[in-house]
Design a protein around this motif. Structure first.
Motif: not given
Ligand code: 5AD
Ligand code: SF4
Length: 464
Positions: A76-81, A102-111, A121-123, A128-132
């Motif tokens: 009943g829990k969630q593991m976010i990867v 995979v739930d999130i993809i994030v770049g080295p300049e946007s973490y 992701v939870l709500r 989600q992806i952020n590569l800005d």
């Protein structure tokens, strides 16, 4: 119950720094650090794209994470990867397509946006992806250093690369060169001093191209930054990595002569010893340029230890070219080096060359080069036998070292692990924990008893 976060890190020291910052960030929103995937509410894989098999490693990690994520779901829990780092930046959405873990993809300049992304992701139950690329914003948002702080701490002062060596993905994954302002770096140094840090390790993909501004908005280079950091009495050692020969200017060489706290060790990748290969690599320096820099450095600081990266089997590299690399190594005499087989990286100019070198030739050349480099490393270390050197002790030696048959100090005593000025690992034993605690975070003189290829063993010289 606090939530738990597990981070796995691949690649360079800048990735280690980024992972520490991600850990601080998630700690600040209630996640406690965990040492294992199982039972973690969040798992981050901080990836490296520089050489081969980066994405294969990522997807096999994701495969191993899957059953743990499913087990959490059953409970009943969630593991976010989350996938972070340069593979995330380079492959983007493709990662979601290949792995639904995979739930999130994030770049080295946007973490710095991770807490936000996790919230979404939870709500919203969305991916989600952020590569800005907004580097300044990243450093402004991140909380001050907490994770991994010991005697020595990393500070990223410069990011990105404008050099576009034809084999390298960094200019594409890490973006354009960017330097942080001196004031912000000095604030980070002060925070680290409060945590009893003694050694500052300045990081950047092209750290010696550093060009920030001082408090009066005047341009300041790396030599200036080092000078400012050296003014803090609590900071006893300063190092920097990685440098490019093109940016090895006289002021930095003079800093090695004039600033005692600047350690006598330089990682200055040359990559190859042949001018035609260097040209094809777009290095914009020749072997003669490299020799000239090293000559100046040794004149300024005669005991300088040198290190480099080498690539063998770059497209078009002939036997004669490779001989030039061996010749350069013999002429310079390195303390320690990294060497790699060329691996074509998609999107870089040399990947499309029709002059790729056969795998078995690359392997043969690498073996020859590595044999020579290991001999030089042993020679370098041997010079210190029976000598006394100042060692900054950081922690207890890892257990594997302690029990290793290669370790000439073989007892139940406590083994301390530290670093020499030349970045060698130094191991020393003391009678008990109480004595050991007196040495951590301090510089002590050690007499080297035995030199091994990758470490030195010694005794505390004032305990004798
Ligand atoms: N193939 C092999 N080695 C590479 N490096 C970077 N790109 C490649 C590649 N495509 C090496 C360089 C660099 C180090 C960090 O990795 O030697 O200095
Ligand atoms: Fe890559 Fe060359 Fe830039 Fe170094 S200088 S990060 S090898 S492109």
């Amino acid at each position: 119950m606090p939530k738990k976060i597990y981070i796995k890190t691949y690649g360079c020291q800048m990735n280690v720094y980024d992972s520490d910052r991600m850990q601080d960030l998630m700690n600040s929103v209630g996640y406690e650090t965990s040492e294992e995937v199982e039972g973690s509410d969040m798992v981050i894989i901080n990836t490296c794209h520089i050489r081969e098999k980066a994405s294969e490693k990522l997807f096999s990690d994701l495969g191993r994470i899957r059953p743990f994520k499913e087990k959490m779901k059953e409970a009943g829990k969630q593991m976010i990867v989350a996938v972070a780092g340069c593979v995330a930046q380079a492959e983007g959405q493709e990662i979601f397509r290949r792995s639904n873990v995979v739930d999130i993809i994030v770049g080295p300049e946007s973490y710095q946006t991770l807490p936000d992304l996790v919230g979404k992701v939870l709500r919203e139950k969305t991916k989600q992806i952020n590569l800005d690329f907004v580097p300044d914003n990243k450093f402004d948002i991140l909380p001050s250093s907490n994770a991994g702080v010991g005697a020595s701490a990393f500070i990223t002062v410069q990011e990105g690369c404008d050099k576009f060596c034809t084999f390298c993905v960094v200019p594409y994954t890490r973006g354009a060169e960017y330097s942080r302002d001196i004031n912000k770096i000095l604030d980070e140094v002060k925070a680290l001093i409060d945590k009893d840090v003694k050694e500052i390790y300045l990081l950047g993909q092209n750290v010696n191209a550093y060009h920030g501004f001082d408090e009066n908005k005047n341009p300041a280079n790396l030599a200036k930054l080092i000078e400012k950091i050296a003014e803090f009495p609590q900071i006893q050692r300063i190092r920097y990595t990685t440098s490019h020969p093109r940016d090895m200017d006289d002021s930095l060489i003079e800093a090695h002569r004039d600033i005692e706290k600047l350690m006598p060790f330089l990682h200055l990748p040359v990559q190859a010893g042949s001018n035609s290969v260097l040209k094809a690599m777009n290095r914009k320096h020749t072997r003669q340029d490299y020799f000239k820099i090293i000559e100046k450095l040794r004149k300024a600081k005669p005991d300088m230890g040198l290190s480099s990266d080498f690539i063998v089997g770059f497209p078009g590299e002939s036997d004669a070219d490779f001989e030039d690399t061996l010749d350069l190594v013999k002429q310079i005499g390195f303390a320690q080096c990294y060497s790699f087989k060329y691996s074509p990286r998609q999107g870089t100019p040399s990947a499309d060359s029709i002059h790729q070198v056969a795998e078995e030739v690359k392997e043969r050349r690498l073996a020859v080069l590595q044999k020579l480099l290991t001999e030089q490393q042993i020679d370098f270390n041997k010079k210190f036998e029976n000598q006394i050197m100042p060692v900054l002790f950081e922690k207890e030696a890892p257990k594997s070292r302690k029990n290793s048959s290669k370790n000439p100090i073989d007892s139940d005593k406590i083994q301390l692990w530290g670093k020499s000025p030349w970045l060698q690992s130094v191991v020393v034993e003391v009678d008990n924990q109480e004595i050991a605690n007196n040495f951590f975070n301090k510089i002590s003189n050690v007499e080297v008893v035995k030199a091994r290829p990758s470490s030195l063993f010694g005794t505390i010289s004032n305990l004798k």
